[in-house]
Write an enzyme that holds these catalytic residues in place. Structure first.
Site, short mmCIF file in Angstrom:
data_model
loop_
_atom_site.label_atom_id
_atom_site.label_comp_id
_atom_site.label_asym_id
_atom_site.label_seq_id
_atom_site.Cartn_x
_atom_site.Cartn_y
_atom_site.Cartn_z
CG ASP A 81 20.13 -5.64 10.56
OD1 ASP A 81 20.64 -4.55 10.24
OD2 ASP A 81 20.33 -6.71 9.93
CG HIS A 82 18.23 -3.81 7.16
ND1 HIS A 82 18.59 -2.83 6.27
CD2 HIS A 82 19.28 -4.66 7.23
CE1 HIS A 82 19.80 -3.08 5.81
NE2 HIS A 82 20.26 -4.18 6.38
CG HIS A 181 22.28 -6.97 2.49
ND1 HIS A 181 21.70 -5.81 2.04
CD2 HIS A 181 22.65 -6.73 3.77
CE1 HIS A 181 21.72 -4.91 3.01
NE2 HIS A 181 22.29 -5.44 4.07
CG HIS A 209 24.40 -3.24 6.51
ND1 HIS A 209 23.17 -3.65 6.93
CD2 HIS A 209 24.74 -2.19 7.31
CE1 HIS A 209 22.75 -2.88 7.93
NE2 HIS A 209 23.69 -1.98 8.18
CB SER A 212 28.50 -13.27 4.71
OG SER A 212 27.90 -13.52 5.95
CG ASN A 231 25.14 -5.18 10.13
OD1 ASN A 231 25.78 -4.57 10.99
ND2 ASN A 231 23.90 -4.90 9.84
#
Ligand code: ZN
Length: 287
Positions: A81-82, A181, A209, A212, A231
């Site tokens: 990831d990233h 994020h 992304h 949450s 993600n």
């Protein structure tokens, strides 16, 4: 069993769902995420972000990710990831990762194209898929409240996305359409029309992304418009900490760390399972 990024995205397309991509920088997260996927009988993407090197190095946790993925009863992608540079991408591929993200979103456009295209070429040699990123998502994984707001000026332009995908050959595209994020400090406002245009113009699955903290409705609408990978990290590890705290509050006799780790594992598994239940059609067994 270990599968590639394309296989997972095909599953998502067939089932009109999105695949959970969970960052598992600690062993508790890794075990918990696989447990959740096995209980729901769905494929999952296990991810290690380059920025998580300070938690565990990919050379330490990576082999565990690959090994547990191979032994899992459900299909697992093991993903970087990233990824910030090609050396890191190569390190993951050598360890057996089946998928990588090259995040050139903060590079000038031409450099992002060149570097991502090179990542695609390298990954090809390993039979691995590549996620690219275009448009900038702000982030506050460190909890900085000033950064938990999306900036519309940085949203991904569908016409540029089309060009980017054509010139790089990425398997899927991370795009900016309102998520951030880390934690949201203001009600997120996602641009669903933009997701639809991005999917249409880019011609590849869209990756979200900052998964949450969104509502079930927001996940479902994004999936309906073409998001096929979501993600997820912050809330899972927050749940782990809450589980550990609960244990310590309720049982003053706990005096060794493994008890805390077990409580965290259980809490992460139940949090990830709830997230997965929302983004998969969990009644469908893995084909
Ligand atoms: Zn991200």
């Amino acid at each position: 069993m270990l599968i590639g990024l394309k296989d997972a995205l095909d599953y998502a397309e067939d089932h009109q769902c999105a695949i959970a991509a969970v960052n598992t920088p600690i062993f508790e997260s890794l075990v918990a995420t696989i447990r959740a996927a096995e209980q729901l009988n769905v494929p999952v993407i296990l991810a290690h972000a380059q920025s998580h090197e300070k938690i565990n190095r990919i050379t330490d946790i990576g082999p565990a990710m690959v090994s547990l993925a191979e032994r899992a009863s459900v299909p697992c992608v093991v993903h970087i990831d990233h990824g910030e540079d090609l050396h890191y991408i190569r390190t993951g591929l050598e360890l057996g990762f089946t998928s990588v993200m090259l995040d050139g979103s903060r590079m000038p456009f031409e450099r992002n194209v060149e570097t991502t295209a090179e990542a695609v070429q390298i990954a090809d040699g390993y039979g691995a898929g590549v996620e690219g990123e275009l448009g900038v998502m702000t982030g506050n994984e460190n909890g900085d409240p000033d950064q938990g707001v999306a900036d519309e000026a940085l949203y991904t332009d569908p016409a540029v996305a089309k060009q980017f995908v054509e010139r790089t050959g990425v398997t899927c595209l991370a795009a900016s359409f309102g998520t951030v994020h880390g934690l949201y400090h203001r009600e997120p406002k996602l641009n669903f029309d933009l997701v639809r245009s991005l999917r249409r113009e880019a011609g590849v699955p869209i990756v979200m992304h900052g998964g949450s903290g969104l509502s079930n409705e927001e996940y479902r609408r994004c999936i309906a418009e073409g998001v096929r990978k979501i993600n997820y990290y912050t809330y899972s590890v927050k749940a782990g900490l809450d589980g550990a705290r609960r244990l310590l509050d309720q049982h003053s006799d706990v005096f060794v760390y493994p008890d805390v780790a077990s409580a965290a594992t259980e809490a992460i598994a139940s949090n990830v399972k709830a997230f997965m239940t929302c983004i998969y059609d969990a009644d469908q067994a893995v084909a």
